[in-house]
Design a protein around this motif. Sequence first.
Motif, PDB file in Angstrom:
ATOM      1  N   ALA A  89      -7.877   2.613   7.350  1.00  0.00           N
ATOM      2  CA  ALA A  89      -8.722   2.910   6.195  1.00  0.00           C
ATOM      3  C   ALA A  89      -7.890   2.728   4.934  1.00  0.00           C
ATOM      4  CB  ALA A  89      -9.267   4.331   6.273  1.00  0.00           C
ATOM      5  N   VAL A  90      -8.433   1.971   3.991  1.00  0.00           N
ATOM      6  CA  VAL A  90      -7.729   1.683   2.739  1.00  0.00           C
ATOM      7  C   VAL A  90      -8.505   2.317   1.588  1.00  0.00           C
ATOM      8  CG1 VAL A  90      -6.822  -0.105   1.209  1.00  0.00           C
ATOM      9  CG2 VAL A  90      -6.903  -0.506   3.687  1.00  0.00           C
ATOM     10  N   ALA A  91      -7.928   3.319   0.949  1.00  0.00           N
ATOM     11  CA  ALA A  91      -8.559   3.960  -0.207  1.00  0.00           C
ATOM     12  C   ALA A  91      -8.333   3.095  -1.439  1.00  0.00           C
ATOM     13  CB  ALA A  91      -7.985   5.353  -0.427  1.00  0.00           C
ATOM     14  N   SER A  92      -9.367   2.913  -2.231  1.00  0.00           N
ATOM     15  CA  SER A  92      -9.261   2.044  -3.402  1.00  0.00           C
ATOM     16  C   SER A  92      -8.314   2.617  -4.451  1.00  0.00           C
ATOM     17  CB  SER A  92     -10.642   1.816  -4.021  1.00  0.00           C
ATOM     18  OG  SER A  92     -11.206   3.040  -4.454  1.00  0.00           O
ATOM     19  N   GLY A  93      -7.886   1.762  -5.354  1.00  0.00           N
ATOM     20  CA  GLY A  93      -6.848   2.131  -6.308  1.00  0.00           C
ATOM     21  C   GLY A  93      -7.210   3.225  -7.273  1.00  0.00           C
ATOM     22  N   GLY A  94      -8.505   3.448  -7.520  1.00  0.00           N
ATOM     23  CA  GLY A  94      -8.910   4.465  -8.475  1.00  0.00           C
ATOM     24  C   GLY A  94      -8.845   5.880  -7.961  1.00  0.00           C
ATOM     25  N   ASN A  95      -8.397   6.074  -6.724  1.00  0.00           N
ATOM     26  CA  ASN A  95      -8.324   7.403  -6.114  1.00  0.00           C
ATOM     27  C   ASN A  95      -6.962   8.055  -6.361  1.00  0.00           C
ATOM     28  OD1 ASN A  95     -10.898   7.725  -4.256  1.00  0.00           O
ATOM     29  ND2 ASN A  95     -10.231   5.606  -4.063  1.00  0.00           N
ATOM     30  N   VAL A  99       0.856  -1.180   0.000  1.00  0.00           N
ATOM     31  CA  VAL A  99       0.000   0.000   0.000  1.00  0.00           C
ATOM     32  C   VAL A  99       0.898   1.237   0.000  1.00  0.00           C
ATOM     33  CG1 VAL A  99      -1.968  -1.081   1.159  1.00  0.00           C
ATOM     34  CG2 VAL A  99      -0.154   0.006   2.529  1.00  0.00           C
ATOM     35  N   THR A 100       0.286   2.387  -0.249  1.00  0.00           N
ATOM     36  CA  THR A 100       0.993   3.663  -0.200  1.00  0.00           C
ATOM     37  C   THR A 100       0.472   4.445   0.997  1.00  0.00           C
ATOM     38  OG1 THR A 100       1.199   3.710  -2.605  1.00  0.00           O
ATOM     39  CG2 THR A 100       1.502   5.795  -1.443  1.00  0.00           C
ATOM     40  N   GLY A 101       1.366   4.877   1.871  1.00  0.00           N
ATOM     41  CA  GLY A 101       0.952   5.616   3.049  1.00  0.00           C
ATOM     42  C   GLY A 101       0.368   6.975   2.701  1.00  0.00           C
ATOM     43  N   VAL A 102      -0.671   7.350   3.424  1.00  0.00           N
ATOM     44  CA  VAL A 102      -1.266   8.685   3.274  1.00  0.00           C
ATOM     45  C   VAL A 102      -1.053   9.483   4.555  1.00  0.00           C
ATOM     46  CG1 VAL A 102      -3.394  10.004   2.885  1.00  0.00           C
ATOM     47  CG2 VAL A 102      -2.989   7.863   1.626  1.00  0.00           C
ATOM     48  N   THR A 104      -6.821   8.847  14.965  1.00  0.00           N
ATOM     49  CA  THR A 104      -7.406   7.560  15.364  1.00  0.00           C
ATOM     50  C   THR A 104      -7.409   6.584  14.194  1.00  0.00           C
ATOM     51  OG1 THR A 104      -8.894   8.826  16.798  1.00  0.00           O
ATOM     52  CG2 THR A 104      -9.396   6.501  16.514  1.00  0.00           C
ATOM     53  N   ILE A 105      -7.472   7.112  12.979  1.00  0.00           N
ATOM     54  CA  ILE A 105      -7.534   6.261  11.786  1.00  0.00           C
ATOM     55  C   ILE A 105      -6.269   6.443  10.961  1.00  0.00           C
ATOM     56  CG2 ILE A 105      -8.776   5.792   9.640  1.00  0.00           C
ATOM     57  CD1 ILE A 105     -11.319   6.766  10.953  1.00  0.00           C
ATOM     58  N   ASN A 106      -5.570   5.345  10.727  1.00  0.00           N
ATOM     59  CA  ASN A 106      -4.423   5.350   9.823  1.00  0.00           C
ATOM     60  C   ASN A 106      -4.955   5.126   8.405  1.00  0.00           C
ATOM     61  OD1 ASN A 106      -1.812   5.256   8.768  1.00  0.00           O
ATOM     62  ND2 ASN A 106      -1.593   3.066   9.168  1.00  0.00           N
ATOM     63  N   VAL A 107      -4.531   5.965   7.466  1.00  0.00           N
ATOM     64  CA  VAL A 107      -5.061   5.904   6.097  1.00  0.00           C
ATOM     65  C   VAL A 107      -3.957   5.512   5.122  1.00  0.00           C
ATOM     66  CG1 VAL A 107      -6.297   7.136   4.276  1.00  0.00           C
ATOM     67  CG2 VAL A 107      -6.726   7.704   6.678  1.00  0.00           C
ATOM     68  N   VAL A 108      -4.258   4.525   4.281  1.00  0.00           N
ATOM     69  CA  VAL A 108      -3.331   4.104   3.228  1.00  0.00           C
ATOM     70  C   VAL A 108      -4.096   4.042   1.909  1.00  0.00           C
ATOM     71  CG1 VAL A 108      -1.865   2.792   4.812  1.00  0.00           C
ATOM     72  CG2 VAL A 108      -3.771   1.650   3.652  1.00  0.00           C
ATOM     73  N   TRP A 109      -3.358   3.919   0.850  1.00  0.00           N
ATOM     74  CA  TRP A 109      -3.939   3.929  -0.494  1.00  0.00           C
ATOM     75  C   TRP A 109      -3.544   2.643  -1.221  1.00  0.00           C
ATOM     76  CZ3 TRP A 109      -1.536   7.329  -4.885  1.00  0.00           C
ATOM     77  CH2 TRP A 109      -2.282   7.172  -6.063  1.00  0.00           C
ATOM     78  N   ASP A 110      -4.538   1.945  -1.750  1.00  0.00           N
ATOM     79  CA  ASP A 110      -4.315   0.711  -2.505  1.00  0.00           C
ATOM     80  C   ASP A 110      -3.903   1.057  -3.935  1.00  0.00           C
ATOM     81  OD1 ASP A 110      -4.317  -1.982  -3.272  1.00  0.00           O
ATOM     82  OD2 ASP A 110      -6.474  -1.987  -3.702  1.00  0.00           O
TER      83      ASP A 110
END
Length: 431
Positions: free
Chosen positions: A325-331, A272-275, A348-354
Amino acid sequence: MNMKKFALGAAALALVACNEQAAKKVVAIDANSTDDQKFAYMLGAQFGGQNATFIPRQMGEELYMDAVVQGVRDMVKASKDTSFKPQMTDDSLQAVGGRYTAIARNRAQATRPDSATFASFEGDQQKMRAWMDSATNALPVVAAQVSTGANVTINAQSSDNAKFSYLIGMQFGNQLNAIGGQFDTSLDEDYFILGIKEAAAKVKDTTLTLQLPQDSLAAVGQRYQQKAQELRQAAMKKQQEEQEKVKAAVAELRGDTLANGMPKLMNYKVPVTGVTGKSTDLSDIAGKSALVFYFSATCGHCQHAAPQILDIAKEFASTGLTTLAVASGGNNKVGIRKFMDNAKWDETINVVWDETREFGELYSDGYVPKVYLVNPDGTYKLYGSFESEKETLKTEIAALLKGTPVVWTVEAPKAAEAPAEAPAAPAPAAK
């Protein structure tokens, strides 16, 4: 709100604040203008001409051009700067939109013929359209305040006309951003605005001449239509190639599978890619009781669920729940951060990008949002309908944090039933 309620006109090629500038840019169409600048001007001319024609007839008021321009500039700026917010909230936009929808409905009602007049048309659609056009043109239209070219501030004291014109400008700005995105370019808002202004002025004074005559506008449109077709074909080819790469990559990550074909375990090596951080995989939740929220920044259901996910994350964080939270690849990162800001997510929520789309290929069927509750040993349960399963989810989170793992009972998909009898082969053609 549904901005399609108002007539934006057909976008070219059937494609689907105070903006201070350091230096005044001279904008004109000349021999040195690029095709992108001409295209932006053409789009503006289409939007400006169509809406300056139809909206006064629909709404009974001319558009206030300075507010339209401000709306365009604010939306373009908001697309580039996620910290910048337009001058009207969603609630205000919805309210003014509702008022003008009611006005348009009442004006349309006023142009409907009574039964006797309708009968006189004797089914002749051309006569009926002519009568209704005449009735519409007879309705009063209020002139907008004079445009000065100054920046416009929209607040509670602004007139409804200014607010509505700003809303229309925001729609124009959204369209400009969207069409530019389809061509993988950022179209120049100044040329777009020039087209809007000139076309709107020409509606009121037909003697005026646009800087690009009709044949030149048509030629630009044809070139971009061809370009759009080429880009679509290239995008389809690229998508197919990327899909094959993703399938090959996840083959090594899938491992043992459940009856429905999904992996039995949450594989923490999925890239994943960290946000919000520097994560490169899912190892941040390895060995933990975790809530995983899979979403798209452009999904309305995801936007509705996001604040509730934050509430759940906060409720159980102190008792050991980790939320990812994992954002889908199309974002993209800009869109993801805007989504996060709107949902008021915090640490509270760690966000990454697929970004590689491998998480989605392994754990999703292409639909969002999805929620996963993960046991420390990597087994998990998928909640495919967050709204209807939210209370069950919360109950099972509480149980998990007290030592009772969540269990997901998965049934194999039912095989399609074979037809009772094969269709008969067609008879040979007579010779």
